[in-house]
Design a protein around this motif. Structure first.
Motif, PDB file in Angstrom:
ATOM      1  N   ALA A  12     -39.730  -2.237  53.958  1.00 18.98           N
ATOM      2  CA  ALA A  12     -39.338  -0.979  53.187  1.00 18.98           C
ATOM      3  C   ALA A  12     -39.429  -0.690  51.915  1.00 18.98           C
ATOM      4  CB  ALA A  12     -37.598  -1.127  53.375  1.00 18.98           C
ATOM      5  N   GLU A  13     -40.031  -1.749  51.126  1.00 21.29           N
ATOM      6  CA  GLU A  13     -40.215  -1.587  49.694  1.00 21.29           C
ATOM      7  C   GLU A  13     -41.121  -0.403  49.365  1.00 21.29           C
ATOM      8  OE1 GLU A  13     -40.847  -5.042  47.607  1.00 21.29           O
ATOM      9  OE2 GLU A  13     -42.623  -5.714  48.883  1.00 21.29           O
TER      10      GLU A  13
ATOM     11  N   PHE B 156     -31.147  -4.723  37.917  1.00 12.51           N
ATOM     12  CA  PHE B 156     -30.675  -5.808  38.203  1.00 12.51           C
ATOM     13  C   PHE B 156     -31.317  -6.186  39.796  1.00 12.51           C
ATOM     14  CE2 PHE B 156     -27.889  -8.277  41.213  1.00 12.51           C
ATOM     15  CZ  PHE B 156     -28.084  -9.369  40.661  1.00 12.51           C
TER      16      PHE B 156
ATOM     17  N   ILE C 285     -34.736  -3.217  54.807  1.00 12.74           N
ATOM     18  CA  ILE C 285     -33.784  -2.542  53.871  1.00 12.74           C
ATOM     19  C   ILE C 285     -34.491  -2.741  52.570  1.00 12.74           C
ATOM     20  CG2 ILE C 285     -31.488  -2.267  52.981  1.00 12.74           C
ATOM     21  CD1 ILE C 285     -30.357  -3.012  55.730  1.00 12.74           C
ATOM     22  N   ALA C 286     -34.618  -1.859  51.700  1.00 13.43           N
ATOM     23  CA  ALA C 286     -34.753  -2.107  50.393  1.00 13.43           C
ATOM     24  C   ALA C 286     -33.974  -1.260  49.506  1.00 13.43           C
ATOM     25  CB  ALA C 286     -36.432  -1.661  50.010  1.00 13.43           C
ATOM     26  N   LEU C 287     -33.536  -1.832  48.550  1.00 12.69           N
ATOM     27  CA  LEU C 287     -32.451  -0.996  47.669  1.00 12.69           C
ATOM     28  C   LEU C 287     -32.564  -1.445  46.168  1.00 12.69           C
ATOM     29  CD1 LEU C 287     -29.316  -2.356  47.155  1.00 12.69           C
ATOM     30  CD2 LEU C 287     -29.998  -3.008  49.491  1.00 12.69           C
ATOM     31  N   GLN C 288     -31.846  -0.673  45.601  1.00 17.92           N
ATOM     32  CA  GLN C 288     -31.821  -0.896  44.045  1.00 17.92           C
ATOM     33  C   GLN C 288     -30.347  -0.499  43.608  1.00 17.92           C
ATOM     34  OE1 GLN C 288     -33.795  -2.402  41.418  1.00 17.92           O
ATOM     35  NE2 GLN C 288     -31.794  -2.252  40.539  1.00 17.92           N
ATOM     36  N   GLN C 289     -29.753  -1.564  42.815  1.00 24.62           N
ATOM     37  CA  GLN C 289     -28.313  -1.501  42.237  1.00 24.62           C
ATOM     38  C   GLN C 289     -28.491  -0.647  40.825  1.00 24.62           C
ATOM     39  OE1 GLN C 289     -28.295  -2.841  39.318  1.00 24.62           O
ATOM     40  NE2 GLN C 289     -26.110  -3.361  38.729  1.00 24.62           N
TER      41      GLN C 289
ATOM     42  N   GLY D   1     -37.020  -7.132  52.014  1.00 25.70           N
ATOM     43  CA  GLY D   1     -37.270  -5.605  51.885  1.00 25.70           C
ATOM     44  C   GLY D   1     -38.819  -5.569  52.092  1.00 25.70           C
TER      45      GLY D   1
ATOM     46  N   GLU E 166     -33.643   7.306  53.423  1.00 27.68           N
ATOM     47  CA  GLU E 166     -33.142   7.195  52.290  1.00 27.68           C
ATOM     48  C   GLU E 166     -31.631   7.405  52.029  1.00 27.68           C
ATOM     49  OE1 GLU E 166     -34.858   6.120  49.702  1.00 27.68           O
ATOM     50  OE2 GLU E 166     -37.014   6.449  50.530  1.00 27.68           O
TER      51      GLU E 166
ATOM     52  N   LYS F 104     -28.636   2.650  43.449  1.00 31.76           N
ATOM     53  CA  LYS F 104     -29.632   3.837  42.835  1.00 31.76           C
ATOM     54  C   LYS F 104     -30.375   4.462  43.989  1.00 31.76           C
ATOM     55  CE  LYS F 104     -32.180   3.872  38.978  1.00 31.76           C
ATOM     56  NZ  LYS F 104     -32.839   2.840  37.996  1.00 31.76           N
ATOM     57  N   PHE F 105     -30.834   3.662  44.887  1.00 29.47           N
ATOM     58  CA  PHE F 105     -31.412   3.902  45.933  1.00 29.47           C
ATOM     59  C   PHE F 105     -31.362   3.246  47.187  1.00 29.47           C
ATOM     60  CE2 PHE F 105     -35.230   1.837  44.235  1.00 29.47           C
ATOM     61  CZ  PHE F 105     -35.784   0.953  45.398  1.00 29.47           C
TER      62      PHE F 105
ATOM     63  N   GLU G  69     -25.722   0.416  37.481  1.00 34.16           N
ATOM     64  CA  GLU G  69     -24.294   0.299  37.064  1.00 34.16           C
ATOM     65  C   GLU G  69     -23.860   1.480  36.667  1.00 34.16           C
ATOM     66  OE1 GLU G  69     -23.205  -3.374  35.280  1.00 34.16           O
ATOM     67  OE2 GLU G  69     -21.472  -2.295  33.944  1.00 34.16           O
TER      68      GLU G  69
ATOM     69  N   CYS H 264     -25.370  -4.626  46.695  1.00 36.04           N
ATOM     70  CA  CYS H 264     -25.269  -6.125  46.182  1.00 36.04           C
ATOM     71  C   CYS H 264     -26.597  -6.549  46.978  1.00 36.04           C
ATOM     72  CB  CYS H 264     -24.127  -6.773  46.785  1.00 36.04           C
ATOM     73  SG  CYS H 264     -23.909  -6.693  48.572  1.00 36.04           S
TER      74      CYS H 264
ATOM     75  N   ARG I 166     -39.775  -6.552  40.751  1.00 39.81           N
ATOM     76  CA  ARG I 166     -39.470  -6.227  41.674  1.00 39.81           C
ATOM     77  C   ARG I 166     -39.781  -4.543  41.623  1.00 39.81           C
ATOM     78  NH1 ARG I 166     -38.069  -6.603  46.839  1.00 39.81           N
ATOM     79  NH2 ARG I 166     -36.105  -5.698  47.651  1.00 39.81           N
ATOM     80  N   TYR I 167     -40.214  -4.168  42.725  1.00 43.18           N
ATOM     81  CA  TYR I 167     -40.782  -2.601  42.606  1.00 43.18           C
ATOM     82  C   TYR I 167     -41.458  -2.129  41.767  1.00 43.18           C
ATOM     83  CZ  TYR I 167     -36.622  -2.398  45.792  1.00 43.18           C
ATOM     84  OH  TYR I 167     -35.622  -2.578  46.710  1.00 43.18           O
TER      85      TYR I 167
ATOM     86  N   ARG J 227     -33.179   2.378  50.821  1.00 43.34           N
ATOM     87  CA  ARG J 227     -34.257   2.865  51.725  1.00 43.34           C
ATOM     88  C   ARG J 227     -34.061   1.993  53.329  1.00 43.34           C
ATOM     89  NH1 ARG J 227     -38.503   2.011  48.819  1.00 43.34           N
ATOM     90  NH2 ARG J 227     -37.988   3.931  47.626  1.00 43.34           N
TER      91      ARG J 227
ATOM     92  N   PRO K 280     -20.449  -9.889  45.243  1.00 42.33           N
ATOM     93  CA  PRO K 280     -21.413  -8.745  45.447  1.00 42.33           C
ATOM     94  C   PRO K 280     -21.559  -7.825  44.311  1.00 42.33           C
ATOM     95  CG  PRO K 280     -19.663  -8.799  47.073  1.00 42.33           C
ATOM     96  CD  PRO K 280     -19.262  -9.843  46.036  1.00 42.33           C
ATOM     97  N   VAL K 281     -20.831  -7.834  43.313  1.00 44.15           N
ATOM     98  CA  VAL K 281     -21.124  -6.961  42.162  1.00 44.15           C
ATOM     99  C   VAL K 281     -21.354  -7.833  40.796  1.00 44.15           C
ATOM    100  CG1 VAL K 281     -19.917  -4.686  43.026  1.00 44.15           C
ATOM    101  CG2 VAL K 281     -18.763  -6.472  42.014  1.00 44.15           C
TER     102      VAL K 281
ATOM    103  N   GLU L 268     -29.447  -5.799  33.378  1.00 42.47           N
ATOM    104  CA  GLU L 268     -28.174  -5.093  34.166  1.00 42.47           C
ATOM    105  C   GLU L 268     -28.781  -3.595  34.820  1.00 42.47           C
ATOM    106  OE1 GLU L 268     -23.986  -5.344  32.616  1.00 42.47           O
ATOM    107  OE2 GLU L 268     -24.651  -7.098  34.095  1.00 42.47           O
TER     108      GLU L 268
ATOM    109  N   ARG M 162     -31.604  -9.366  42.672  1.00 43.39           N
ATOM    110  CA  ARG M 162     -31.231 -10.627  43.004  1.00 43.39           C
ATOM    111  C   ARG M 162     -32.521 -11.655  42.855  1.00 43.39           C
ATOM    112  NH1 ARG M 162     -25.856 -10.503  42.698  1.00 43.39           N
ATOM    113  NH2 ARG M 162     -24.973  -8.880  43.904  1.00 43.39           N
TER     114      ARG M 162
ATOM    115  N   TRP N  61     -20.595  -0.929  40.538  1.00 43.82           N
ATOM    116  CA  TRP N  61     -21.986  -0.692  41.097  1.00 43.82           C
ATOM    117  C   TRP N  61     -21.941   0.278  42.146  1.00 43.82           C
ATOM    118  CZ3 TRP N  61     -24.730  -6.338  41.426  1.00 43.82           C
ATOM    119  CH2 TRP N  61     -24.607  -6.649  40.292  1.00 43.82           C
TER     120      TRP N  61
END
Ligand code: SF4
Ligand code: SF4
Ligand code: SF4
Ligand code: SF4
Ligand code: FES
Lengths: 964, 191
Positions: free
Chosen positions: A740-741, A223, B83-87, A737, B141, B98-99, B89, B71, A250-251, B101, A112-113, A220, A225, B95
């Motif tokens: 939701a994005e 990041f 679900i939309a999200l951003q990792q 997403g 959020e 960051k957001f 570090e 993840c 992405r985004y 949603r 996952p990380v 990084e 996926r 990790w």
């Protein structure tokens, strides 16, 4: 053809390669780690075990490593050229599962990380083996990982010890600073101490390593996926090689660049400029809206409401100026053919300049001409890799066309393969090959002003000044002709005579005469047309010697330099002269930073004459900052466009994302759309160009005006889904997403804008199989998430794509008798071939340090990180770009400025009214009477290259550029 | 004869039908006297099991650190892609999201995100009161989703088990009884 029985089914195979390759190309899954199509087999991971049976009745069979078993040997093992193997056999399955378990014993709980997760070969292979539960209950070992610089992250706990990294880094890419340390289960793959990986190809470790030990650090901070990325099949903008890339978004920001496999150009590898140098696309300070400078009289945005009015204003005024013939438009070698052509159509061809300085344009035209008429054709990167001798004139290839430098390394390594093959050992037997070869190398000869990064594979290097380089190349051509026409004893006598005075030439002649597939490489680096001519003459001489397999590669500087040269319009200098003479009111500049071509004084003189200066660019370059109006254009990631590479191959780069999808108010558009809009207003046509701006239609318009590009028509046929009514998906089927994005902007779902007429779908809806054309946005197949999925797209592992070659070579058909096609270059080549025998023309004076004119000769130097304009604007590169300096011969420096001159002391270069103050560095290889200057680096303008300058020591610490 | 049999059968059916009808009516009237099953919501609140699948939340581990590592597994498994999200570090190498949603106007409360989450971060709670006047307010959020407790899982802390944390948590990540206490000595060549 022979038949092979696998788990009861019969397949026809040709018996080439090993069993693993045979099975994979049949579409059968066998897990593997240490084998890689580009690295061959070493049989160290034991993961690819299969059962080999003697014949139908042999139930017991034996376990073999598929990657180490010659398919031919397997066929011989059974009767009548049939082989019986079993992948699904119980023993084999159990064995593979056990191997997987032991590889995983110490593997951390990291998926996952782990930024490899989702594109991890280890994940894929573990799923394939079916290993799901760990029996090992004890503690796991752990490592201290290293900081390997800004590009590559290191997380040693995830290593499975397959050795692919060191085999790639040391053997394939010639790196010396990454190795394996420790013993037994303490193996450590990394550097001796923390520090930046030195190799310019270190980024490939992220794809070579099957696990998450080496991952993309650039990625990084942002990041995503792999399954979430929206990919666009792009062409790298870093240099004239034109590698194929898969860029992912992405985004609304560009996240990652991956290698896009194709056998002819980049194969499995990119250089670090291409992989990590696209950060400029995401810069916050990019022009995103029409931007008008304050105080411009032509129009002031402040009083109007928004860009509509500005655009209307612009259209009418521009139309007036065009009618009055008082406009100049300047194109760019870093813009696509379509954009350059849109500009040309907007203002008319007599007012359009290619944006390349006079002298460089001459050289580019020569290169373009050579593609059509040179005695030897231009090699693909693959052909360079397969060649058996390489001679490089003046280029520090690793810095100017890095992917080709990597190919030259492979050419050198081919000697080992050849030696092994003489002994009946196949090329994929990597360890056996290097055991037999013992480091033997095919000859690589380099003539350059100073040391280059390829010197370590070179048989012979000559460090000569740029002007002597010309003499050297001419000399080589002469001697080749003379030796070729004389008897072998006489030739030998001549060569041994030469040996003493001109060892490099003698050696090069021997090498060339012996080689079957020699490659000559030169290019724009030395900014010298005579050098290109002399190298072409060498090629002509080779051709005369019957070396039809030989190749001649001439490298332009920028991604589309060859393209704009072929458009054949006026040079930048000619255009600027007209501006300076005041013949022009309006100047329109497309994606070109003129401060890199002209001195500040020249620029000022020109700009003072203008009523308005409009810049269309996707970066706020130093020049755009001086403009009255800036139109925000799209970068390569936001538009479709065609580029011509060094071998005259037109390739199409496709948009990755729509910059307005996430941030609605942005006005970023491809320049051809701006141009179409302005034209539509002028013609009073309905606006918008969604149909007219279909990539194929644009290209066809280009061909109407420039028939030279005709062969590139229909390029979009390489990008299609083989299912009627479908497009190629640009996202994986698992992209997430979508509801939701954008929800923070608007809770109402909005579908992603699908461009009409394109073979690509912006979303996951569409075809994602392996059939179709040569263009695939990304590599993914069920069960194959890592870049190893490319195997499914290839005819044989590591071979050509099923969809054929990428792009089209404009001059694939060459005239039969190339030397007699009635052009100027003919004369030149014939002249150089007809010069008398060697004895009469040994002109040693040519090699003495000629003292022509005053001062020192500036030798242009190049850096992979920093010399190219766009990539240098990537924030990530800040840590790898050097600051400008002057390079001096160490002895000469001390003689001139006293023994106390230390590296880093400031020196002032002056040439006419221009001067530069820079810290100095010493070189042992640079000859006397020269100063090395990294043009392009830190904005050092290119006009300094090949000037004669005077040098003095100054006290001032650092430079202000271009003091008047 | 046959007609007679048919007649008796029909007659029996008729009687049984009539009796069940009466019984049913009787039962209905009986229920009228029973205790009510429905609640007078919103005055009265229902008592829902902890495993009821209502509003998703993001939880913290026992140390009070955000559990979500960004993840993306919840996002990829979500059948309605809400679900939309951003990792990101952080300094420590850990990790975080960051957001993050979650578009509640799309969520179907399937609970797949909870099932996929390797860290127990996202959990569905018995809160079903999700009404809003504006649809925009249904877009949650990370600040809206993050609670300060551990939710249903009181003990798990993924962050201490990952290889990346070996520097921070030493042997703890390695799990076993005889977990090594120090990193591998890569200079040693001893057998
Ligand atoms: S290397 Fe692969 S298997 Fe290992 S933690 Fe990373 S994603 Fe998971
Ligand atoms: S670092 Fe990666 S490539 Fe190198 S041995 Fe370990 S797993 Fe293999
Ligand atoms: S409960 Fe189901 S629909 Fe709702 S967010 Fe989780 S996975 Fe998506
Ligand atoms: S909530 Fe769980 S599954 Fe979703 S991103 Fe965070 S850690 Fe991953
Ligand atoms: S892939 Fe065959 S042993 Fe490693």
């Amino acid at each position: 053809m022979a038949s092979i029985h696998i788990d009861g089914k019969t397949y026809e195979v040709d018996g080439a390669g090993n069993l693993l390759e045979a099975c994979l190309s049949l579409g059968l899954d066998i897990p593997y780690f240490c084998w890689h199509p580009a690295l061959g087999s070493v049989g160290s991971c034991r993961q690819c075990a299969v059962k080999l049976h003697k014949d139908e009745s042999d139930k017991r069979g034996m376990l073999v490593m598929a990657c180490m078993t010659d398919a031919k040997a397997a066929l011989r093992h059974g009767p009548e050229h049939k082989a019986w193997i079993s992948i699904e056999d119980e023993d084999a399955t159990a064995f593979r599962k056990q191997v997987a378990e032991w590889l995983m014993a110490n593997h951390p709980h990291d998926c996952p990380v782990c930024s490899e997760g989702g594109q991890c070969q280890l994940q894929d292979m573990i799923m394939m083996t079916g290993h799901g539960q760990r029996a090992y209950r004890f503690g796991k070992r752990y490592y201290t990982s290293q900081n390997l610089g800004p590009f590559v992250a290191h997380e040693m706990n995830r290593c499975i010890g397959c050795y692919r990294c060191v085999r790639y880094y040391q053997d394939y890419a010639g790196g010396t600073d990454l190795g394996v340390f420790g013993s037994r289960d303490r193996l450590f793959f990394g550097r001796e101490t923390d520090g930046v990986l030195e190799s310019e190809f270190a980024g490939n470790l992220t794809e070579i390593c099957p696990t998450g030990v080496f991952t993309d650090k650039a990625y990084e901070g942002q990041f995503t996926r792999k399954w979430d990325l929206r990919y666009g099949p792009g062409i790298c903008q870093g240099c004239a090689v034109g590698c194929a890339i898969s860029a992912g978004e992405r985004y609304g920001t560009l996240r990652r660049v991956e290698n896009r496999y194709n056998s002819t150009i980049n194969g499995y590898f990119l250089c670090d400029r291409g992989r990590f140098g696209t950060g400029y696309v995401n810069r916050k300070d990019r022009p995103r809206k029409i931007y008008a400078a304050h105080g411009s009289e032509w129009h002031s945005l402040q009083e109007r409401n928004g860009s509509e009015a500005v655009l209307a204003d612009l259209s009418t005024k521009l139309a007036e100026k065009i009618a009055a013939e008082r406009v100049i438009a300047i194109g760019s070698p870093r813009a696509s053919l379509e954009n350059n052509h849109a500009l040309e159509r907007l203002v008319g061809e007599e007012h359009f300049s290619s944006g390349v300085p006079e002298e460089e344009l001459k050289r580019l035209r020569f290169m373009a001409r050579m593609l059509q008429v040179a005695p030897l054709p231009s090699p693909t990167i693959e052909e360079v890799e397969q060649s058996d001798a390489v001679i490089i004139f003046g280029e520090d290839l690793t810095q100017t066309a890095a992917r080709m430098a990597l190919a030259v390394r492979q050419a050198a390594r081919q000697r080992e393969v050849a030696l092994a093959q003489e002994r009946g050992v196949a090329a994929w037997q990597a360890r056996a090959v290097s055991g037999i070869g013992q480091g033997a190398k095919n000859p690589v000869m380099i003539a350059s002003p100073a040391a280059t990064r390829l010197d370590d594979v070179a048989l012979h290097t000559a460090h000569v000044s740029p002007s002597n380089l010309v003499a050297l190349a001419q000399r080589l051509a002469q001697v080749l002709v003379a030796v070729g026409s004389s008897k072998s004893d006489a030739a030998e006598a001549v060569l041994s005579d030469l040996e003493e005075d001109e060892p490099w030439v003698a050696c090069a002649v021997r090498v060339l005469l012996k080689a079957e597939r020699p490659v000559l490489i030169s290019g724009e680096a030395m900014m010298s047309l005579p050098l290109l001519e002399a190298v072409a003459a060498c090629a002509a001489a080779l051709h005369q010697q019957g070396k039809q397999q030989g190749r001649l590669a001439l490298l332009p500087r920028e991604a589309n330099g060859m393209g704009v040269a072929m458009m054949g319009r006026m040079s930048l200098d000619a255009a600027w002269k007209r501006v300076q003479r005041g013949e022009v009111d309006a100047l329109l500049v497309l994606e070109n930073d003129l401060t890199r071509a002209f001195s500040p004084v020249q620029l000022k003189q020109g700009l003072a004459q203008l009523e308005v200066c409009i810049v269309a660019d996707h970066q706020f370059t130093s020049f755009a900052q001086q403009a009255d109006l800036v139109l925000p254009t799209a970068s390569f990631a936001e538009e479709d466009g065609s580029y011509v590479n060094y071998e005259g191959r037109v390739q199409r780069s496709y948009a990755v994302f729509d910059p307005t999808a996430m941030a609605g108010e942005d006005e970023i558009r491809p320049f051809y759309k701006w141009a179409a809009d302005i034209r539509a207003r002028q013609a009073d046509m309905p606006q918008g160009c969604d149909t007219a701006c279909d990539e194929e239609a644009l290209y066809n318009e280009l061909v109407v005006d420039h028939p030279i590009f005709a062969a590139g028509r229909g390029l979009s046929k390489q990008c299609y889904a083989p299912v009627a009514g479908e497009r190629l998906a640009r996202q994986s089927p698992r992209a997430s997403g979508r509801t939701a994005e954008r929800a923070n902007l608007s809770v109402w779902d909005k579908g992603y804008h699908q461009k009409s007429g394109s073979g690509l779908s912006a979303t996951m809806e569409g075809y994602s199989g392996t059939e179709g054309g040569a263009v695939h946005p990304f590599a993914w197949q069920p069960g194959w998430n890592s870049p190893q999925a490319w195997i499914a797209y290839q005819t044989t592992p590591g071979g050509p794509l099923k969809g054929g070659e990428l792009g089209v070579r404009l001059f694939a058909k060459r005239p039969k008798n190339v030397l007699l096609c009635g052009c100027d270059e003919d004369e030149l080549l014939k002249d150089s071939l007809s010069e008398g025998g060697v004895a009469g023309s040994v002109d040693h004076a040519a090699f003495a340090d000629k003292d022509e004119g005053e001062g020192l000769e500036v030798v242009p130097l190049y850096h992979l990180f920093g010399s190219e304009e766009l990539s240098a604007r990537s924030p990530l590169f800040a840590q790898r770009c050097e600051s400008p300096y002057v390079l001096l011969n160490e002895q000469e420096a001390h003689e001139r400025f006293g023994d106390d001159l230390a590296e880093g002391a400031s020196l002032c270069l002056s040439c006419g009214t221009q001067s530069l103050i820079l810290p100095c560095r010493f070189s042992e290889t640079l000859g006397r009477g020269q100063v090395g200057l990294p043009v392009g680096l830190g904005g050092v303008p290119r006009f300094w290259g090949r000037q004669r300058v005077s040098l003095e020591r100054v006290a001032a610490p650092l430079c202000e550029e271009g003091r008047p | 004869m046959r007609a007679l049999v048919q007649y008796c059968v029909n007659l029996k059916g008729l009687c049984v039908g009539a009796v069940t009808q009466v019984r049913t009516i009787g039962m209905v009237f009986l229920h009228a006297a029973r205790k009510r099953q429905t609640l007078l919501y919103p005055e009265e609140k229902p008592d829902l099991a902890p495993r009821y699948r209502g509003r998703p939340v993001l939880t913290r581990d026992p140390n009070g650190v955000e559990r979500c590592v960004g993840c993306g597994l919840c996002a990829v498994v979500c059948p309605v892609d809400c679900i939309a999200l951003q990792q990101e570090e952080r300094e420590s190498g850990q990790w975080f999201a960051k957001f993050f949603r979650l578009n509640m106007s799309r969520c179907v409360f399937c609970g797949l995100c909870e099932e996929a989450c390797p860290t127990s971060a996202i959990q569905l709670t018995p809160d079903f009161e999700l009404g809003e006047y504006r649809r925009e307010d249904l877009v949650l959020e990370k600040e809206d989703l993050l609670i300060s407790g551990t939710g249903k899982d009181h003990s798990y802390s993924f962050r201490t088990h990952i290889g990346r944390a070996s520097a921070e948590f030493g042997a703890q990540w390695a799990e076993g009884d005889d977990a090594p206490q120090s990193p591998v000595d890569t200079r040693s060549l001893l057998p």
